[in-house]
Design an enzyme around this catalytic site. Structure first.
Site, mmCIF file in Angstrom:
data_model
loop_
_atom_site.group_PDB
_atom_site.id
_atom_site.type_symbol
_atom_site.label_atom_id
_atom_site.label_comp_id
_atom_site.label_asym_id
_atom_site.label_seq_id
_atom_site.Cartn_x
_atom_site.Cartn_y
_atom_site.Cartn_z
ATOM 1 N N CYS A 1 71.139 36.338 2.652
ATOM 2 C CA CYS A 1 71.359 35.114 3.432
ATOM 3 C C CYS A 1 70.692 35.173 4.799
ATOM 4 O O CYS A 1 69.973 34.247 5.191
ATOM 5 C CB CYS A 1 72.862 34.853 3.573
ATOM 6 N N HIS B 1 76.946 32.811 9.913
ATOM 7 C CA HIS B 1 76.241 33.678 10.860
ATOM 8 C C HIS B 1 75.563 32.814 11.923
ATOM 9 O O HIS B 1 75.208 31.663 11.651
ATOM 10 C CB HIS B 1 75.117 34.459 10.172
#
Lengths: 343, 343
Positions: B140, B220
């Protein structure tokens, strides 16, 4: 001669500065002042600090059954230096009161830079601030940045700094602040104010910072990318940092300390009051040199890092000591600060 | 012709890829495979996905009362392509099984790079991966980095990247991972693996990354410092990013979205399944150009960002489409992905 110090504001920073002033043999703590009769006021009384309050708050404290020594004006009339540790922006409102009493002033980083004649960090500009009427000790993050930048700059020359600040969301005592489960751009517009604040002490520096706030209360973590004037080795850098005051070096592989949680646990194990870590903590493992770039992680204990600088700032305005190395030695010995490797 | 796709592993990534494959008109979902009869297995059955299990797990599922369609081997024997979405490192163990069945393979970023013939990102290297026997869709964070780097590189040329990754500590469903209240150097030794992982797709790039893990589960956040081949204006950069696929631009000042919490809330308000945000989100406010430096904040939804790239990777190994722009258009239309300004 002992300089008489009054502290206005007895919250996170004020109470720590009060304790630190009490430990100096060239200072006398005249008293502390507070506006609300809360548990921190009780703690001040329990510690035996004369507690003063603004005249219009006398009644509130009387109702709360907290014995006060007098009014803020009475405290200021006995002091040579006042340390303003009121909430950010409030110090500027008190400034005319301080000036009326002719006391020298030490403000905190929550105030705008122009509140004082100069912004202050012992390692960077002590000599230039001697005898000023007012100083501003920059905030916790700025103090952390300045300690490492000035230590490195003296040895190798710093050309530019790019830093990311991962901020604790709130202090341990706070229960009305977030975030509880998100990463907040702090602020979204770049750069963050921290780089600008560093420039209040080092106006020549090419520095840009970015910051996010995260759900933790323990410490801040910084990632620094420093462009040096020349190529150096990792050993050169470590050699300088090992001997820099107010900096300790932690080895994650050697100690198992890989996070702010473990750092705080170690401070507790060491018996540190309130688990304070006024030293800037660098991670040895992270120190990386690539060409003339230096990369590293460091941690800043937001509640206590500015305390030694406040003691030095009192000495600077009161001209108690002209040599920065000597005030550092004196302050750090009294407060039990370490340098070199954390072990 | 519809390519027959099997998915091994039905956790965070596998279940999302299964949904996405179901939405493509050139793919047929043969089935999904799982080893544990938990709530996610129940969800697979409820969604009507044929559920296969390793032969030695048939009994466990029978005991749990979950009806299965057959064994993993049976599923693989019907498939042209298998997407491995097993936990990190487990895919490499399954590889010989996949090879026995002669299926093409798409692995995830939790595997080591050498598990597959090439690491993959549609925007960076689609053409070079056409017809390979195996691909690895990078993780990711790496996908988020590659999307922005390749978009910017095509327009202006990228010389170097320095990035800090503020990682979510755990996924929303996880209840045995930390941190709960600290900032963890992840890892303390620099650089973090993310930059190295970017190089599995862009081997020529000068990139160094650092990462910390923090107590949040949502997304994130990355801070990027990109050195460009030439000086550009902020408007030039925005002009390119507005038209880049799989990237959306949020204005904090215009939308009040300043954190991952608000981004996720907006995804929920938009009716996104599972509040997924497979688009990389850039903050317009943070986009800063200084000389040939570009600075910005971006957010990565760890659970869903790799899903579109997995769909494209299936098309690449199956040679369903030779033009990256066309697979992107097809995938993004089927999944309802947006580009341009978030509003």
């Amino acid at each position: 001669m002992r300089v008489r110090v009054a502290i206005n504001g007895f919250g996170t920073i004020g109470k720590r500065i009060a304790d630190a002033v009490s430990l100096q043999d060239d200072m006398e703590l005249i008293g502390v002042s507070k506006t609300r009769p809360n548990y921190e006021a009780l703690a001040a009384v329990r510690r035996g600090y004369p507690l003063y309050v603004p005249a219009d708050r006398l009644e509130v404290f009387e109702e709360a059954g907290i014995r006060v020594a007098g009014t803020l004006d009475e405290m200021l009339s006995k002091a040579d230096v006042v340390v303003d540790a009121t909430p950010g922006g409030v110090g500027a409102k008190y400034k005319p009161v301080y000036e009326e009493h002719g006391v020298k002033m030490v403000f905190q980083g929550g105030e705008k830079a122009h509140v004082a004649e100069a912004s202050f960090n012992t390692l960077c500009n002590y000599e230039e601030t001697l005898g000023k009427q007012s100083l501003r000790v920059v905030s916790c993050n700025t103090t952390g940045l300045l300690r490492i930048i000035c230590s490195i700059h003296k040895a190798f020359g710093v050309k530019a700094v790019r830093a990311v600040i991962v901020r604790r969301g709130a202090d341990p005592k706070e229960n009305k602040r977030g975030p509880i489960n998100s990463i907040v751009l702090n602020p979204p517009r770049l750069p963050s104010h921290h780089g600008e604040d560093v420039k209040t002490v080092l106006p020549w520096l090419d520095i840009m910072t970015a910051a996010v706030a995260v759900p933790t209360t323990l410490m801040h973590v910084h990632f620094l990318n420093v462009k040096l004037e020349k190529r150096v080795s990792r050993e050169d850098v470590l050699g300088v940092l090992e001997n820099s005051p107010r900096i300790v070096i932690a080895s994650a592989s050697g100690t198992g300390i890989q996070s702010t949680a473990e750092l705080v646990e170690y401070a507790r194990d060491l018996g540190r009051a309130r688990y304070d870590l006024p030293e800037l903590v660098l991670w040895e493992d992270s120190i990386t040199v690539a060409g003339n770039e230096l990369l590293l992680f460091q941690a800043v204990h937001q509640e206590s890092i500015v305390v030694p600088e406040n003691i030095d700032a009192i000495r600077a305005v009161a001209k108690l000591e002209t040599d920065p190395a000597k005030t550092i030695e004196k302050t750090d010995k009294a407060l039990g600060l370490r340098r070199g490797w954390l072990s």
